[in-house]
Design an enzyme around this catalytic site. Structure first.
Site, mmCIF file in Angstrom:
data_model
loop_
_atom_site.group_PDB
_atom_site.id
_atom_site.type_symbol
_atom_site.label_atom_id
_atom_site.label_comp_id
_atom_site.label_asym_id
_atom_site.label_seq_id
_atom_site.Cartn_x
_atom_site.Cartn_y
_atom_site.Cartn_z
ATOM 1 N N HIS A 124 -2.943 48.078 -7.788
ATOM 2 C CA HIS A 124 -2.240 46.923 -8.347
ATOM 3 C C HIS A 124 -1.297 46.397 -7.256
ATOM 4 O O HIS A 124 -0.832 47.171 -6.412
ATOM 5 C CB HIS A 124 -1.427 47.431 -9.546
ATOM 6 C CG HIS A 124 -0.769 46.386 -10.373
ATOM 7 N ND1 HIS A 124 0.452 45.849 -10.053
ATOM 8 C CD2 HIS A 124 -1.141 45.804 -11.537
ATOM 9 C CE1 HIS A 124 0.800 44.973 -10.981
ATOM 10 N NE2 HIS A 124 -0.149 44.926 -11.892
ATOM 11 N N ASP A 202 0.601 56.247 -9.396
ATOM 12 C CA ASP A 202 0.865 55.179 -10.351
ATOM 13 C C ASP A 202 0.062 55.546 -11.602
ATOM 14 O O ASP A 202 -1.165 55.469 -11.602
ATOM 15 C CB ASP A 202 0.399 53.859 -9.728
ATOM 16 C CG ASP A 202 0.376 52.710 -10.715
ATOM 17 O OD1 ASP A 202 0.597 52.941 -11.925
ATOM 18 O OD2 ASP A 202 0.109 51.576 -10.276
ATOM 19 N N GLN A 205 -1.728 53.289 -16.085
ATOM 20 C CA GLN A 205 -2.923 53.173 -16.941
ATOM 21 C C GLN A 205 -3.512 54.536 -17.290
ATOM 22 O O GLN A 205 -4.671 54.613 -17.723
ATOM 23 C CB GLN A 205 -3.993 52.308 -16.247
ATOM 24 C CG GLN A 205 -3.550 50.895 -15.927
ATOM 25 C CD GLN A 205 -3.291 50.039 -17.172
ATOM 26 O OE1 GLN A 205 -3.608 50.433 -18.301
ATOM 27 N NE2 GLN A 205 -2.708 48.873 -16.974
ATOM 28 N N LYS A 228 3.305 49.905 -21.793
ATOM 29 C CA LYS A 228 1.858 50.166 -21.845
ATOM 30 C C LYS A 228 1.555 51.429 -22.631
ATOM 31 O O LYS A 228 0.414 51.831 -22.757
ATOM 32 C CB LYS A 228 1.296 50.276 -20.424
ATOM 33 C CG LYS A 228 1.373 48.957 -19.646
ATOM 34 C CD LYS A 228 0.859 49.148 -18.240
ATOM 35 C CE LYS A 228 1.266 48.020 -17.323
ATOM 36 N NZ LYS A 228 0.431 46.824 -17.453
ATOM 37 N N CYS A 366 -3.814 41.260 -10.979
ATOM 38 C CA CYS A 366 -2.887 41.706 -9.926
ATOM 39 C C CYS A 366 -3.574 42.617 -8.920
ATOM 40 O O CYS A 366 -2.961 43.560 -8.385
ATOM 41 C CB CYS A 366 -1.659 42.411 -10.508
ATOM 42 S SG CYS A 366 -0.676 41.356 -11.557
HETATM 43 N N1 PMP Z 1 0.168 49.621 -11.848
HETATM 44 C C1 PMP Z 1 -0.853 49.460 -12.679
HETATM 45 C C2 PMP Z 1 -2.099 50.280 -12.484
HETATM 46 C C3 PMP Z 1 -0.757 48.531 -13.716
HETATM 47 O O1 PMP Z 1 -1.795 48.362 -14.543
HETATM 48 C C4 PMP Z 1 0.430 47.792 -13.878
HETATM 49 C C5 PMP Z 1 0.572 46.752 -14.979
HETATM 50 N N2 PMP Z 1 -0.502 45.857 -15.070
HETATM 51 C C6 PMP Z 1 1.473 48.007 -12.995
HETATM 52 C C7 PMP Z 1 1.310 48.939 -12.000
HETATM 53 C C8 PMP Z 1 2.772 47.274 -13.083
HETATM 54 O O2 PMP Z 1 3.420 47.615 -14.252
HETATM 55 P P1 PMP Z 1 4.729 46.806 -14.723
HETATM 56 O O3 PMP Z 1 4.358 45.357 -14.653
HETATM 57 O O4 PMP Z 1 4.946 47.277 -16.125
HETATM 58 O O5 PMP Z 1 5.822 47.181 -13.801
#
Ligand code: PMP
Length: 408
Positions: A124, A202, A205, A228, A366
């Site tokens: 991401h 990270d 997910q 999430k 993203c």
């Molecule tokens: N890493 C991953 C794998 C994600 O899916 C996301 C959210 N789409 C993020 C980081 C960023 O999370 P946040 O916007 O809640 O900070």
């Protein structure tokens, strides 16, 4: 078949019981954010109607109660991920904030010109850009683990990359938010440790879909978001091994992160407060503990099993659709499915699904570098939570066929 009563679980989510465009809402955008159960909604109201006050400051009873609830939540989260100590859990704004914290603080303390940091091609943006900023500041280089066509990491290339003497840090996603790939992180962490490389995962997910044991993984840092995992927005966590959190300099300066301040010098507070400058998202932190209660009441293993069943069903239903191509076909997948249909633009498909009451995400998720690798502008992503049903998957499949018929 799962023994969970999904219909009963759905009743805990008031938002799901509504119509959009006069059609029952089918919410399949859970990787972006999950809906919140009553347990969480009620806890939020309860906090503001009974104990709202600032933490770690007042002598008065409400402040004591808020502080107690805030720390109880930290304990619940620490236990949920099996952290050795509660103070290894830092409250942050979310995954992005946690990743930035480590990239920034690790860079300031440890990165020198000529060093390198490793991420993967399926990250991401929040696990790419903070490292680019840090690398640029310290004259270091960002390197990338490539992926195979099926969306799995190229583990042969990873071995070569880990052999690089300039490498100082590995930051990797556990589960891809776009491809659904579950990376073999335990094996990767072991390999990195052979080379003395600290690892951050990270788990944005992963944490809502499968058991996570930071001690078993022996991982240095873990980042995740409350929203999430059935909790509120604006709150998340950084887990770090005590030894590593102590080695890093503070991220932000301010109230609560200090022991003693003079104009000449400041003595920083102990963990976890050293990394929690300023008034935190108190209600968010407390309520995140209730989201953990929700996950534990159902059981994370039960969730994993039920969602695996739903994923298998969805893959079967979607693969029957003519011209549908999955983006990412890793053997081990969770959370969501990305796909394209013929040469229909993902946004057009998403729009027609929306008009049928079906919420999916379209676009690059993203992950622009990943889209570049597949030479596509984006995908349609259907992502799951514990309240999704096979009937909803059927509706999605029918919806896609309708949309394809209209758009062809
Ligand atoms: N890493 C991953 C794998 C994600 O899916 C996301 C959210 N789409 C993020 C980081 C960023 O999370 P946040 O916007 O809640 O900070």
């Amino acid at each position: 078949e799962t023994k969970l009563d999904i219909q009963k679980i759905r009743k805990e989510f008031p938002i799901l019981d509504q119509k959009v465009y006069n059609k029952p809402l089918v919410y399949l955008d859970n990787a972006a954010t999950t809906q919140k159960p009553k347990l969480v909604l009620d806890a939020l109201e309860e906090y503001y109607t009974t104990i709202n006050s600032n933490v770690h400051r007042g002598v008065h009873i409400l402040s004591q109660r808020a502080t107690e609830a805030y720390e109880v939540s930290r304990k619940k989260i620490a236990a949920f991920i099996n952290a050795k100590h509660d103070y290894e859990v830092i409250f942050t704004k979310g995954t992005t904030d946690s990743l930035n914290l480590v990239a920034n603080c690790f860079g300031r303390k440890f990165l020198k010109p000529g060093d390198s940091v490793l991420v993967s091609a399926m990250e991401h943006h929040s696990n790419i850009v903070p490292w680019q900023i840090t690398c640029e500041e310290h004259g270091a280089q960002l390197k990338v683990i490539p992926i195979l066509e099926n969306g799995e990491l190229d583990l042969v290339k990873l071995d070569e990359l880990l052999d690089d003497p300039t490498l100082k840090f590995l930051s990797l996603t556990y589960v891809s938010n776009t491809l659904g790939t579950v990376n073999p992180v335990k094996e990767i962490i072991e390999k990195a440790h052979v080379k003395d490389i600290p690892v951050m995962l990270d788990v944005a997910q992963a944490i809502q879909h499968m058991p996570l044991d930071v001690q078993d993984l022996d991982v240095e840092f873990v980042a995740f978001s409350g929203h999430k995992m059935y909790g509120p927005t604006g709150i998340g966590c950084l887990y770090g091994k005590e030894e590593w959190l102590n080695k890093l300099p503070p991220y932000q300066g301010g109230g609560d992160m200090i022991k003693e301040v003079t104009f000449a010098k400041t003595i920083y507070n102990d963990l976890p407060f050293k990394f929690e400058a300023g008034t935190p998202d108190i209600s968010g932190a407390i309520v995140l503990g209730y989201a953990v209660d929700f996950l534990e009441q159902i059981g994370i293993e039960q969730i994993q099993e039920a969602e695996h069943e739903l994923m298998t069903y969805a893959l079967g239903q979607l693969s029957a659709i003519p011209d549908l191509k999955f983006i990412g076909e890793a053997k081990n997948r969770t959370g969501g499915i990305s796909f394209l249909v013929g040469n229909i633009h993902p946004f057009d498909l998403g729009e027609i699904l929306d008009k049928q009451g079906i919420a999916v995400r379209t676009g690059h998720h993203c992950c622009q570098p990943l889209m570049g690798i597949y030479h596509i502008p984006g995908t349609v992503r259907a992502s799951f939570a514990i309240y999704n049903t096979k009937e909803e998957i059927d509706q999605l499949a029918v919806g896609i066929e309708k949309a394809a018929a209209i758009l062809k």
